[in-house]
Design a protein around this motif. Sequence first.
Motif, PDB file in Angstrom:
ATOM      1  N   GLN A  70      24.838  32.362 112.012  1.00 42.04           N
ATOM      2  CA  GLN A  70      26.032  31.966 112.753  1.00 42.04           C
ATOM      3  C   GLN A  70      25.980  30.478 113.063  1.00 42.04           C
ATOM      4  O   GLN A  70      24.906  29.922 113.286  1.00 42.04           O
ATOM      5  N   ASN A  71      27.147  29.877 113.124  1.00 45.26           N
ATOM      6  CA  ASN A  71      27.240  28.493 113.572  1.00 45.26           C
ATOM      7  C   ASN A  71      27.429  28.474 115.086  1.00 45.26           C
ATOM      8  O   ASN A  71      28.312  29.135 115.616  1.00 45.26           O
ATOM      9  N   ILE A  72      26.587  27.733 115.788  1.00 42.82           N
ATOM     10  CA  ILE A  72      26.676  27.590 117.240  1.00 42.82           C
ATOM     11  C   ILE A  72      27.012  26.138 117.566  1.00 42.82           C
ATOM     12  O   ILE A  72      26.271  25.223 117.174  1.00 42.82           O
ATOM     13  N   ASP A  73      28.113  25.912 118.268  1.00 43.83           N
ATOM     14  CA  ASP A  73      28.546  24.559 118.612  1.00 43.83           C
ATOM     15  C   ASP A  73      27.926  24.159 119.950  1.00 43.83           C
ATOM     16  O   ASP A  73      28.543  24.258 121.005  1.00 43.83           O
ATOM     17  N   THR A  74      26.682  23.688 119.905  1.00 45.61           N
ATOM     18  CA  THR A  74      26.005  23.296 121.146  1.00 45.61           C
ATOM     19  C   THR A  74      26.615  22.026 121.744  1.00 45.61           C
ATOM     20  O   THR A  74      26.399  21.746 122.934  1.00 45.61           O
ATOM     21  N   ASP A  75      27.366  21.255 120.949  1.00 40.34           N
ATOM     22  CA  ASP A  75      28.034  20.057 121.490  1.00 40.34           C
ATOM     23  C   ASP A  75      29.047  20.435 122.566  1.00 40.34           C
ATOM     24  O   ASP A  75      29.360  19.632 123.454  1.00 40.34           O
ATOM     25  N   THR A 133      19.677  38.170 112.521  1.00 39.38           N
ATOM     26  CA  THR A 133      20.766  37.211 112.624  1.00 39.38           C
ATOM     27  C   THR A 133      20.209  36.000 113.358  1.00 39.38           C
ATOM     28  O   THR A 133      19.501  36.154 114.356  1.00 39.38           O
ATOM     29  N   THR A 134      20.483  34.798 112.860  1.00 36.81           N
ATOM     30  CA  THR A 134      20.005  33.575 113.497  1.00 36.81           C
ATOM     31  C   THR A 134      21.132  32.542 113.501  1.00 36.81           C
ATOM     32  O   THR A 134      22.192  32.749 112.901  1.00 36.81           O
ATOM     33  N   ASP A 135      20.882  31.416 114.156  1.00 39.69           N
ATOM     34  CA  ASP A 135      21.802  30.284 114.009  1.00 39.69           C
ATOM     35  C   ASP A 135      21.551  29.629 112.658  1.00 39.69           C
ATOM     36  O   ASP A 135      20.465  29.757 112.076  1.00 39.69           O
ATOM     37  N   ASP A 136      22.551  28.924 112.145  1.00 39.27           N
ATOM     38  CA  ASP A 136      22.438  28.392 110.789  1.00 39.27           C
ATOM     39  C   ASP A 136      21.534  27.164 110.689  1.00 39.27           C
ATOM     40  O   ASP A 136      21.329  26.636 109.591  1.00 39.27           O
ATOM     41  N   GLU A 137      20.988  26.714 111.809  1.00 34.85           N
ATOM     42  CA  GLU A 137      20.041  25.609 111.747  1.00 34.85           C
ATOM     43  C   GLU A 137      18.589  26.091 111.727  1.00 34.85           C
ATOM     44  O   GLU A 137      17.671  25.284 111.620  1.00 34.85           O
ATOM     45  N   LEU A 138      18.384  27.395 111.827  1.00 38.09           N
ATOM     46  CA  LEU A 138      17.044  27.946 111.689  1.00 38.09           C
ATOM     47  C   LEU A 138      16.803  28.169 110.188  1.00 38.09           C
ATOM     48  O   LEU A 138      16.896  29.274 109.663  1.00 38.09           O
ATOM     49  N   THR A 139      16.498  27.079 109.510  1.00 42.75           N
ATOM     50  CA  THR A 139      16.364  27.086 108.054  1.00 42.75           C
ATOM     51  C   THR A 139      14.964  27.506 107.630  1.00 42.75           C
ATOM     52  O   THR A 139      14.051  27.649 108.453  1.00 42.75           O
ATOM     53  N   LEU A 140      14.798  27.659 106.316  1.00 44.15           N
ATOM     54  CA  LEU A 140      13.487  28.006 105.782  1.00 44.15           C
ATOM     55  C   LEU A 140      12.473  26.915 106.099  1.00 44.15           C
ATOM     56  O   LEU A 140      11.315  27.199 106.421  1.00 44.15           O
ATOM     57  N   MET A 191       9.176  24.085 120.725  1.00 43.89           N
ATOM     58  CA  MET A 191      10.378  24.793 120.287  1.00 43.89           C
ATOM     59  C   MET A 191      10.616  26.004 121.173  1.00 43.89           C
ATOM     60  O   MET A 191       9.673  26.715 121.535  1.00 43.89           O
ATOM     61  N   ASN A 192      11.898  26.235 121.517  1.00 47.11           N
ATOM     62  CA  ASN A 192      12.282  27.391 122.327  1.00 47.11           C
ATOM     63  C   ASN A 192      13.321  28.213 121.573  1.00 47.11           C
ATOM     64  O   ASN A 192      14.372  27.688 121.192  1.00 47.11           O
ATOM     65  N   ILE A 193      13.019  29.475 121.356  1.00 58.11           N
ATOM     66  CA  ILE A 193      13.904  30.364 120.612  1.00 58.11           C
ATOM     67  C   ILE A 193      14.420  31.443 121.560  1.00 58.11           C
ATOM     68  O   ILE A 193      13.632  32.136 122.215  1.00 58.11           O
ATOM     69  N   MET A 194      15.739  31.579 121.670  1.00 62.95           N
ATOM     70  CA  MET A 194      16.331  32.636 122.478  1.00 62.95           C
ATOM     71  C   MET A 194      16.411  33.907 121.642  1.00 62.95           C
ATOM     72  O   MET A 194      17.051  33.934 120.594  1.00 62.95           O
ATOM     73  N   VAL A 195      15.756  34.939 122.110  1.00 60.76           N
ATOM     74  CA  VAL A 195      15.745  36.224 121.416  1.00 60.76           C
ATOM     75  C   VAL A 195      16.726  37.151 122.114  1.00 60.76           C
ATOM     76  O   VAL A 195      16.601  37.420 123.300  1.00 60.76           O
ATOM     77  N   ILE A 196      17.717  37.623 121.373  1.00 61.02           N
ATOM     78  CA  ILE A 196      18.769  38.462 121.945  1.00 61.02           C
ATOM     79  C   ILE A 196      18.613  39.886 121.450  1.00 61.02           C
ATOM     80  O   ILE A 196      18.491  40.128 120.255  1.00 61.02           O
ATOM     81  N   GLY A 197      18.635  40.835 122.358  1.00 61.53           N
ATOM     82  CA  GLY A 197      18.673  42.239 122.015  1.00 61.53           C
ATOM     83  C   GLY A 197      19.938  42.840 122.586  1.00 61.53           C
ATOM     84  O   GLY A 197      20.093  42.911 123.788  1.00 61.53           O
ATOM     85  N   HIS A 209      16.990  27.483 119.006  1.00 53.73           N
ATOM     86  CA  HIS A 209      17.498  28.454 118.036  1.00 53.73           C
ATOM     87  C   HIS A 209      17.639  29.816 118.707  1.00 53.73           C
ATOM     88  O   HIS A 209      17.130  30.039 119.806  1.00 53.73           O
ATOM     89  N   PHE A 210      18.348  30.744 118.043  1.00 54.89           N
ATOM     90  CA  PHE A 210      18.370  32.127 118.500  1.00 54.89           C
ATOM     91  C   PHE A 210      18.075  33.049 117.329  1.00 54.89           C
ATOM     92  O   PHE A 210      18.241  32.690 116.158  1.00 54.89           O
ATOM     93  N   VAL A 211      17.628  34.277 117.649  1.00 51.48           N
ATOM     94  CA  VAL A 211      17.358  35.284 116.628  1.00 51.48           C
ATOM     95  C   VAL A 211      17.665  36.649 117.221  1.00 51.48           C
ATOM     96  O   VAL A 211      17.480  36.881 118.416  1.00 51.48           O
ATOM     97  N   SER A 212      18.174  37.567 116.390  1.00 49.13           N
ATOM     98  CA  SER A 212      18.422  38.932 116.851  1.00 49.13           C
ATOM     99  C   SER A 212      18.237  39.935 115.721  1.00 49.13           C
ATOM    100  O   SER A 212      18.324  39.592 114.547  1.00 49.13           O
ATOM    101  N   VAL A 213      17.940  41.176 116.110  1.00 47.64           N
ATOM    102  CA  VAL A 213      17.780  42.291 115.172  1.00 47.64           C
ATOM    103  C   VAL A 213      18.373  43.528 115.827  1.00 47.64           C
ATOM    104  O   VAL A 213      18.270  43.684 117.042  1.00 47.64           O
ATOM    105  N   ASP A 214      19.019  44.427 115.080  1.00 52.02           N
ATOM    106  CA  ASP A 214      19.658  45.579 115.712  1.00 52.02           C
ATOM    107  C   ASP A 214      18.709  46.769 115.849  1.00 52.02           C
ATOM    108  O   ASP A 214      17.567  46.733 115.398  1.00 52.02           O
TER     109      ASP A 214
END
Length: 479
Positions: free
Chosen positions: A55-60, A276-283, A73-79, A171-176
């Motif tokens: 997903q694209n996140i507009d942090t601006d 699912t992650t933000d689109d800036e969490l690249t390889l 680095m801080n990653i928000m994990v959403i459940g 960044h954020f990351v989620s799994v169902d």
Amino acid sequence: MPGKRSSRGSAKGRVARKSLSVGGWIAVLTTAAVIGTSLTAYAAYYDIYGNIEQQNIDTDAFGDRPSRVEGAMNIMVIGSDVRTGENADYGEAEGQRPDTLIIAHISPNSGRATLVNLPRDLLVDLPACEGQGDTAGMPAQRGMINSPMSLGGVQCQWKAVETVTGVHIDHFVSVDFTGFREIVDSLGGVRMCIPEPIDDKKAKLHLKAGEQVLNGEESLGYMRSRYGQGDGSDVSRIKRQQEFLGAMLNQVMQGEILSSPSNLTGFLGSVTETMTTDDELTLDVMSDIAIAMREVDLGNINFVTAPNGAAPDDANRLALRQPQASQLFEAIAKDQSIKGDDGGKDGGGKGGEKKEEQVDPGDISVEVLNGEGTPDLANQVGQWLTTEGFQVANTGNPLQIPSQTTIYYGPGKKAHAQALADEAVNATVAESPNLGDTVQLVLAQDWEGFTSTAGSGSSDGAAGGVDGTTAAEAKQKCG
């Protein structure tokens, strides 16, 4: 990028399909770790990376944001508790709200990682936020920490977490639900010690006591179970989740996953297909995380819960306990140790001060007496104490009820009473000369339950005495 699916045109559909991360943090960390161990196979992992929804996140749009520390680095994990698609088997719920919310802080400079759980029952002051996709957004309001997700999507949840904690999220990351189940099954299950039989119809969980390997469905039930174990609180459940995730991380990092190419490919496939992650969490970013995580020992991966207690304006909700919560968040924001061990300090006593006697839960015999008024509360509290390793000698009702929750102790047992008091949100200790080796916990009308982060009250350490557990400590064996 070939094989990669952008989310800009259909965010709603993607979020509905992929949005629980009771184990999402382990997905991103272990994915990054295994990618980093085999960068020569970059092309193969590039194909697997294409499985991830983004997903694209507009942090601006957030305006002023917390400052970030270079290198950390801080990653928000959403459940989320979304119940659409394959997740419909787990009941009905309107919208989607984080069932689990974690800040995963990675500190390569100090060789540690910290996972901070934000209980979903926390009442906080939420910022105004514009909606994302079909969501309407929300005005500034007081509400539960997990409500912005349903009102404004991931973007609103991201802004709320930054505002409440003062921690810059990268960044954020989620799994169902289904994804978590499949990840566990790809590991061949996770070995856990179940101290007491569990019969929780709501979580569809029925387990015998003893050491056993939980499959994906059982693991999901264990992570979701609330009222069938412990004292029924969200904080108690978080403690069990931390123990499970630590055991899972042990299994990934010390098992056959990393040594077998076929096992590794299968595991990575199950992980990335459910993320699912933000689109800036690249390889490349994942690879950077991997390189950093190579040097992190399991004993330096810490699980903590934001310090909390009963909310003054709603007895059924929680509020951040101050100043401990602010101290914890500040330590994370500044990339400082939560245990005060930066610069070689051992976290115990200042200037040669004598340390207080430490007593293990297994050495504490406790009788729980219910004067609070809730039926069966003493038994529930006793069960929770048992899962934490305390020796529960008896439960019942007191002859006299004190004005506040009190732990009574006999000669030579003050340290035992204080160790038990440190596990409670509010409990005082008092000597009772007629008691023997067993301390008495008498629950009064002010009883507010337990908190896994109730420290000794020491001012040592950047986070002011926040307790927790490590991934190394989560490797359980019954008995």
